[in-house]
Write an enzyme that holds these catalytic residues in place. Structure first.
Site, PDB file in Angstrom:
ATOM      1  N   ASP A 168      -1.454 -11.502  25.901  1.00  0.00           N
ATOM      2  CA  ASP A 168      -2.617 -10.537  26.839  1.00  0.00           C
ATOM      3  C   ASP A 168      -2.426 -11.430  28.107  1.00  0.00           C
ATOM      4  O   ASP A 168      -3.206 -12.225  28.305  1.00  0.00           O
ATOM      5  CB  ASP A 168      -3.972 -10.550  26.171  1.00  0.00           C
ATOM      6  CG  ASP A 168      -4.843  -9.646  27.017  1.00  0.00           C
ATOM      7  OD1 ASP A 168      -4.363  -8.615  27.705  1.00  0.00           O
ATOM      8  OD2 ASP A 168      -5.938 -10.236  27.206  1.00  0.00           O
ATOM      9  N   GLU A 213       1.489  -7.289  25.914  1.00  0.00           N
ATOM     10  CA  GLU A 213       0.857  -5.962  26.604  1.00  0.00           C
ATOM     11  C   GLU A 213       1.574  -5.473  27.813  1.00  0.00           C
ATOM     12  O   GLU A 213       1.804  -6.345  28.957  1.00  0.00           O
ATOM     13  CB  GLU A 213      -0.615  -6.069  26.702  1.00  0.00           C
ATOM     14  CG  GLU A 213      -1.261  -4.641  27.108  1.00  0.00           C
ATOM     15  CD  GLU A 213      -2.901  -4.991  27.263  1.00  0.00           C
ATOM     16  OE1 GLU A 213      -3.588  -3.932  27.577  1.00  0.00           O
ATOM     17  OE2 GLU A 213      -3.405  -6.025  26.730  1.00  0.00           O
ATOM     18  N   ASP A 251     -10.043 -12.108  25.365  1.00  0.00           N
ATOM     19  CA  ASP A 251      -8.462 -12.450  25.846  1.00  0.00           C
ATOM     20  C   ASP A 251      -7.715 -12.980  24.452  1.00  0.00           C
ATOM     21  O   ASP A 251      -6.537 -12.317  24.448  1.00  0.00           O
ATOM     22  CB  ASP A 251      -8.223 -13.304  26.837  1.00  0.00           C
ATOM     23  CG  ASP A 251      -8.890 -12.918  28.265  1.00  0.00           C
ATOM     24  OD1 ASP A 251      -8.665 -11.857  28.639  1.00  0.00           O
ATOM     25  OD2 ASP A 251      -9.719 -13.537  28.763  1.00  0.00           O
TER      26      ASP A 251
END
EC number: 3.1.21.10
Length: 173
Positions: free
Chosen positions: A8, A67, A139
């Site tokens: 992420d 991502e 996160d």
């Protein structure tokens, strides 16, 4: 069995999560955050690159997923996020890992069942699926969700390929 590293990305905090995907089930390996300091972007990107490189060397993942960037209201933030993604991708490709990319909506759909899920819902489902004692930091939970999305997607594609193969041979079961 595959070890999947999910990322992420962020220019201040980059989450990472590693899961084993064994016969359709996920097993927790590790997770955490790479935190950068200072205001200058170049040293922060260097920290992210080094952190991900170390994680790859330590855990030897088989697969890498990250991502995708979404366009936020602040273009400067989106550009910095894109640069953080870039160094993460370079760290992976330098170790001969293939890079898979997923949108936030795809990740939430795979883990929670709805593309519009909130961060707390993602954290809860990650904790539940991986049987973690506590709620992971946001996160890190997002990174674990990226890894789980990749495992689920790959598993679905393999199953679909098997069905197509059976149909082509005329033996649909």
């Amino acid at each position: 069995m595959a070890i999947i590293l999910g990322i992420d990305p962020g220019s201040r905090t980059t989450g990472f999560g590693l899961v084993k995907f064994i016969r359709g089930k996920f097993e927790y390996v590790a997770s955490g955050c790479i935190r950068t300091q200072g205001d200058e972007l170049a040293p922060r990107l260097h920290t992210i690159y080094n952190g991900i490189s170390e994680i790859i060397l330590q855990y030897q993942p088989d697969e890498f997923a990250i991502e995708q960037v979404f366009m936020a209201k602040n273009a400067d933030s989106a550009l910095k996020l894109g640069q953080a993604r870039g160094v993460a991708i370079v760290a992976a490709t330098n170790q001969q890992l293939t890079v898979a990319e997923y949108s936030a909506r795809q990740i939430k759909q795979a883990v929670v069942g709805t593309g519009g899920a909130k961060k707390e819902q993602v954290q809860h489902m990650v904790q539940h699926i991986l049987k973690l004692d506590g709620v992971p930091q946001a996160d890190a939970a997002d990174a674990l969700a990226v890894a789980m999305c990749h495992g689920a997607t790959q598993s679905s594609l393999i199953a679909m390929a098997g069905q197509v193969r059976k149909t082509v041979r005329g033996r649909m079961r």
